[in-house]
Design an enzyme around this catalytic site. Structure first.
Site, PDB file in Angstrom:
ATOM      1  N   LEU A   1       3.117   2.218  -4.809  1.00  0.00           N
ATOM      2  CA  LEU A   1       2.888   1.207  -5.305  1.00  0.00           C
ATOM      3  C   LEU A   1       1.824   1.674  -6.080  1.00  0.00           C
ATOM      4  O   LEU A   1       0.647   0.571  -6.246  1.00  0.00           O
ATOM      5  CB  LEU A   1       2.552   0.071  -4.839  1.00  0.00           C
ATOM      6  CG  LEU A   1       4.011  -0.049  -4.058  1.00  0.00           C
ATOM      7  CD1 LEU A   1       4.140  -1.637  -2.740  1.00  0.00           C
ATOM      8  CD2 LEU A   1       4.934  -1.148  -4.941  1.00  0.00           C
TER       9      LEU A   1
ATOM     10  N   GLY B   1       0.756  -1.426   0.059  1.00  0.00           N
ATOM     11  CA  GLY B   1      -0.126   0.103  -0.044  1.00  0.00           C
ATOM     12  C   GLY B   1       0.942   1.324   0.246  1.00  0.00           C
ATOM     13  O   GLY B   1       0.197   2.662   0.364  1.00  0.00           O
ATOM     14  N   GLN B   2       2.040   1.242  -0.397  1.00  0.00           N
ATOM     15  CA  GLN B   2       3.054   2.593  -0.365  1.00  0.00           C
ATOM     16  C   GLN B   2       2.245   3.465  -1.519  1.00  0.00           C
ATOM     17  O   GLN B   2       2.448   2.992  -2.393  1.00  0.00           O
ATOM     18  CB  GLN B   2       4.111   1.770  -0.213  1.00  0.00           C
ATOM     19  CG  GLN B   2       4.912   1.198   1.054  1.00  0.00           C
ATOM     20  CD  GLN B   2       4.316  -0.039   0.955  1.00  0.00           C
ATOM     21  OE1 GLN B   2       4.003  -0.596   0.029  1.00  0.00           O
ATOM     22  NE2 GLN B   2       5.743  -0.911   1.022  1.00  0.00           N
ATOM     23  N   SER B   3       2.577   4.448  -0.981  1.00  0.00           N
ATOM     24  CA  SER B   3       2.465   5.974  -2.541  1.00  0.00           C
ATOM     25  C   SER B   3       2.652   5.196  -3.868  1.00  0.00           C
ATOM     26  O   SER B   3       2.096   5.583  -4.561  1.00  0.00           O
ATOM     27  CB  SER B   3       2.669   7.288  -2.048  1.00  0.00           C
ATOM     28  OG  SER B   3       3.542   7.043  -1.457  1.00  0.00           O
TER      29      SER B   3
END
Length: 197
Positions: free
Chosen positions: A77, A73-75
Site C-alpha cells: 500500500l 502500512g503494508q508494503s
C-alpha cells in the site's frame, strides 16, 4: 454566493483539521485512532485488525472538527500513500517502539515522504509517535536516537518535528495528542475556544 457565505465557509474551514495517520504495518496506527475515538466520541474500544486501504473518522474537539485518515502500512500500500497527502494539516507518523529491527525501515519511509515536501505541503506539521512504549525495553535509547537522527536529517530543511512516546492500548502519552494536532502545541493559542468539548 455572497460575501457573508464566503466568510462563513472560511470560518468553518479554519476549524477543520486533516490528520493523516501513517506508519509501517503493525505499528499501532489503528489502535491510536481507536483510543482517540473512544475518548472523544465516547465509543467503546474496538477489536483492531490490519487496515486495508484507508478509514476516515471525524472527531469533534474543542470547537474543531478533526479528520483522521488511517491508512494501511503494508508494503503493497505504501506506493499509494502520496494519494492522501492533499490538504493534510498534520502527518502523524506512528512507529512501533518495540520493533527496533524495523526502525531503520520506518525512518526510511518517513524520509521519503519528507523529501517530497512540495506534495505533502510545507505547512504540514509532523508528529512522530513512538507507540508500544510499554513493550520497548530500550525506549530511552530509541527515543534519543530517533530525535537525533531526525534533527540531523531535517534541521537544515526547517521541518518542525515533534517526537513523543505512547501506549495506545491504555492511552498513556496520548492525552495531549489532539491539542498538538489542532494547535501545534499542547495548549490552545490565545483566542481559541475554551476547553469544554
Amino acid at each position: 454566493m455572497g460575501l457573508l457565505s464566503i466568510i462563513k465557509k472560511q470560518k468553518l474551514k479554519d476549524r477543520e483539521c486533516r490528520c493523516l495517520v501513517l506508519g509501517l504495518d503493525n505499528s499501532g496506527k489503528s489502535t491510536v485512532v481507536d483510543w482517540i475515538l473512544a475518548t472523544y466520541k465516547n465509543r467503546p474500544r474496538q477489536s483492531i485488525t490490519p487496515t486495508v486501504g484507508f478509514q476516515i473518522h471525524t472527531v469533534p474537539f474543542r470547537g474543531h472538527s478533526v479528520q483522521l485518515w488511517d491508512v494501511g502500512g503494508q508494503s503493497t500500500l505504501r506506493p499509494y500513500w502520496d494519494n492522501y497527502f492533499d490538504k493534510t494539516d498534520v502527518l502523524l507518523w506512528v512507529v512501533d517502539a518495540a520493533a527496533i529491527a524495523r526502525l531503520e525501515e520506518s525512518m526510511g519511509e518517513l524520509t521519503t515522504i519528507l523529501r517530497n515536501r512540495d506534495r505533502l505541503g510545507y505547512n504540514c506539521r509532523i508528529v512522530v509517535l513512538l507507540n508500544k512504549k510499554d513493550l520497548a525495553a530500550e525506549l530511552p535509547t530509541v527515543l534519543e536516537r530517533l530525535q537525533r537522527d531526525l534533527v540531523r536529517e531535517w534541521r537544515l530543511e526547517n521541518v518542525p518535528i515533534e517526537v513523543r512516546a505512547s501506549n495506545a492500548l491504555d492511552g498513556e502519552g496520548l492525552a495531549t495528542l489532539l491539542p498538538l494536532v489542532v494547535w501545534g502545541r499542547e495548549e490552545p493559542v490565545e483566542g481559541q475556544p475554551p476547553a469544554a468539548t
